[in-house]
Design an enzyme around this catalytic site. Structure first.
Site, PDB file in Angstrom:
ATOM      1  N   LYS A   1      -8.147  -0.404  -9.516  1.00 29.01           N
ATOM      2  CA  LYS A   1      -9.084  -1.142  -8.453  1.00 29.01           C
ATOM      3  C   LYS A   1     -10.181  -0.355  -7.835  1.00 29.01           C
ATOM      4  O   LYS A   1      -9.973   0.934  -7.710  1.00 29.01           O
ATOM      5  CB  LYS A   1      -8.004  -1.385  -7.128  1.00 29.01           C
ATOM      6  CG  LYS A   1      -8.551  -2.099  -5.992  1.00 29.01           C
ATOM      7  CD  LYS A   1      -7.739  -2.433  -4.944  1.00 29.01           C
ATOM      8  CE  LYS A   1      -8.238  -3.111  -3.600  1.00 29.01           C
ATOM      9  NZ  LYS A   1      -8.900  -2.268  -2.964  1.00 29.01           N
TER      10      LYS A   1
ATOM     11  N   HIS B   1     -13.802  -1.582  -1.677  1.00 35.76           N
ATOM     12  CA  HIS B   1     -12.937  -1.347  -0.820  1.00 35.76           C
ATOM     13  C   HIS B   1     -13.117  -2.136   0.577  1.00 35.76           C
ATOM     14  O   HIS B   1     -13.156  -1.630   1.696  1.00 35.76           O
ATOM     15  CB  HIS B   1     -13.071   0.170  -0.351  1.00 35.76           C
ATOM     16  CG  HIS B   1     -11.742   0.792  -0.234  1.00 35.76           C
ATOM     17  ND1 HIS B   1     -10.863   1.065  -1.102  1.00 35.76           N
ATOM     18  CD2 HIS B   1     -10.954   0.768   0.946  1.00 35.76           C
ATOM     19  CE1 HIS B   1      -9.743   1.826  -0.493  1.00 35.76           C
ATOM     20  NE2 HIS B   1      -9.705   1.152   0.543  1.00 35.76           N
TER      21      HIS B   1
ATOM     22  N   TYR C   1      -2.404   5.519  -4.329  1.00 36.25           N
ATOM     23  CA  TYR C   1      -3.548   6.309  -4.282  1.00 36.25           C
ATOM     24  C   TYR C   1      -2.952   7.777  -5.053  1.00 36.25           C
ATOM     25  O   TYR C   1      -2.059   8.308  -5.101  1.00 36.25           O
ATOM     26  CB  TYR C   1      -3.882   6.869  -2.874  1.00 36.25           C
ATOM     27  CG  TYR C   1      -4.308   5.837  -1.881  1.00 36.25           C
ATOM     28  CD1 TYR C   1      -5.636   5.385  -2.164  1.00 36.25           C
ATOM     29  CD2 TYR C   1      -3.566   5.358  -0.974  1.00 36.25           C
ATOM     30  CE1 TYR C   1      -6.293   4.499  -1.550  1.00 36.25           C
ATOM     31  CE2 TYR C   1      -4.557   4.445  -0.201  1.00 36.25           C
ATOM     32  CZ  TYR C   1      -5.656   3.924  -0.475  1.00 36.25           C
ATOM     33  OH  TYR C   1      -6.276   2.784   0.431  1.00 36.25           O
TER      34      TYR C   1
ATOM     35  N   THR D   1      -5.846   2.740  -6.723  1.00 35.37           N
ATOM     36  CA  THR D   1      -6.960   2.385  -6.354  1.00 35.37           C
ATOM     37  C   THR D   1      -7.972   3.884  -6.669  1.00 35.37           C
ATOM     38  O   THR D   1      -7.418   5.176  -6.451  1.00 35.37           O
ATOM     39  CB  THR D   1      -6.779   2.654  -4.872  1.00 35.37           C
ATOM     40  OG1 THR D   1      -6.386   1.376  -4.432  1.00 35.37           O
ATOM     41  CG2 THR D   1      -8.133   2.758  -4.040  1.00 35.37           C
TER      42      THR D   1
ATOM     43  N   SER E   1       0.823  -1.227  -0.067  1.00 31.38           N
ATOM     44  CA  SER E   1      -0.063  -0.163   0.008  1.00 31.38           C
ATOM     45  C   SER E   1       0.752   1.228  -0.107  1.00 31.38           C
ATOM     46  O   SER E   1       1.945   1.310   0.422  1.00 31.38           O
ATOM     47  CB  SER E   1      -0.735  -0.003   1.025  1.00 31.38           C
ATOM     48  OG  SER E   1      -1.740   1.271   1.271  1.00 31.38           O
TER      49      SER E   1
END
Length: 389
Positions: A254, A278, A129, A155, A106
């Site tokens: 995603k 999510h 992100y 994402t 992440s």
């Protein structure tokens, strides 16, 4: 307890982790309706049991994005996972490498890209992100490229953070300053094993990939403030061009729940999508991932690889998702529970459990390899798959 399922690992993690960390892993947004739907709808998918077929030799292997995998699963990106065990993302990446499946780091991990890359010889995926600061994103993507990350997962379903009430109740969020710190310290003291292993010996406690921006402001309050102020709510499909220009490798988007968004992703030339809500942690009340999956598979066809996450707690669930058209499944809470319970050994064991459960489900549905798992093994198909879920 000798864990024999993901549920067992959840119970062990609950006993070992401080309350605020377990609730962060376990919870969803608002009333957690979608969190519940993810699991309930998946359990409703009925399979056809077949008998007297030769299943003496089973092949669970697949190839995704040019990488050979031992089975069609990957460890999904989870923020703050490094707090579940000492340098937790490193331990999970090692376990994934041993099992022959991808690990996805992440953006908001405790361990940095560099730290994970130094700790495993196998390439891993990186999750991104969209941040307002494009120069920071450019540097981050450059690091991912330099360190050999084999796929990028963008994402798309978090332009703003969801309202996760459990985090407020537990003291993880919503209680800034000394009061919040004292609540978390008190909960940590109640878990002495975690306090020694992670709280004391697991330092530094920071977001490794964004530490250069946060500097000394690396507490929980700073983390949530940074997310609120720096995630980009103005991002559109046009920003795919920026990401693609800075990346160059396989690009996966995603957070797709609608067929129209899936078509837009394909039109932008992405290599894969992840059907995902999510984990029920963003917009509560939306479709479960398993219910959203079939129409998206039909909309995409063979133009992109379709992955899915949400509610998967067993290898049987993996087979259900594959039968509905997914080509791979991301495990999220499953590995987070195992990591919190027993570190790297827990993740390694959990992946062995998943593999064994996939094999049993394949044998009892008469599937010798992953390619044989399709809608033909569904017991109730009908004209509208969703009407049966």
């Amino acid at each position: 307890m000798n864990p024999v399922s993901v549920t067992d690992y959840r119970q062990l993690a609950k006993k070992r982790l401080p309350h605020f960390l377990f609730e962060y892993i376990d919870g969803g947004s608002y009333a957690e309706t979608t969190l519940g739907r993810n699991m309930a709808d998946l359990e409703r998918v009925a399979l056809r049991q077949r008998v007297l077929t030769d299943v003496s030799s089973l092949d669970l292997s697949v190839e995704l994005f040019g990488q050979s995998l031992s089975m069609p699963v990957a460890l999904a990106p989870i923020g703050l996972a490094g707090m579940n065990a000492r340098r937790g993302e490193v331990q999970a990446a090692r376990a994934a490498a041993v099992a022959g499946v991808p690990f996805c780091l992440s953006t908001v991990s405790a361990c940095s890209l560099d730290e994970v890359a130094r700790s495993t010889a196998k390439p891993f995926w990186f999750q991104l992100y969209m941040i307002r600061d494009r120069a920071f994103m450019r540097d981050l993507l450059g690091s991912a490229r330099r360190l050999g990350c084999s796929a990028l997962v963008l994402t798309a379903d978090m332009p703003v953070p969801g309202s996760r009430y459990r985090d407020y109740r537990s003291g993880l969020a919503g209680a800034p300053g000394l009061r919040g710190n004292l609540r978390r310290v008190a909960q940590s003291v109640c878990r002495p094993g975690w306090a020694w292993d992670v709280g004391i010996n697991g330092r530094p406690h920071q977001l490794g990939n964004v530490a250069p921006i946060l500097g000394n402001n690396s507490g929980m309050d700073d983390f949530f403030a940074w997310m609120r102020d720096n995630f980009d709510p103005g991002v559109t499909w046009k920003d795919i061009d920026f990401v693609r220009g800075e990346w160059g490798g396989p690009l996966i988007v995603k957070g797709i729940l609608d067929p129209e968004d899936a078509r837009s992703a394909v039109a932008e030339g992405v290599d894969g999508i992840v059907v995902s809500n999510h984990g029920g942690r963003q917009l509560d009340g939306v479709l479960s991932s398993v219910k959203a999956l079939p129409p998206i598979v039909d909309a995409v066809g063979d133009k992109a690889t379709v992955l899915v996450d949400g509610g998967v707690r067993s290898g049987l669930d993996v087979v259900r998702m594959l039968a509905l058209g997914a080509q791979g499944v991301l495990l999220g809470r499953a590995w987070a529970y195992a990591l919190g319970a027993r570190g790297e050994a827990g993740v390694t064991h959990m992946l062995k459990i998943i593999a064994a459960e996939i094999a049993v489900a394949m044998a009892l549905t008469g599937c010798r390899n992953i390619e044989a798992i399709d809608r033909d093994i569904l017991a109730e198909l009908g004209q509208d798959i969703n009407s049966r879920l």
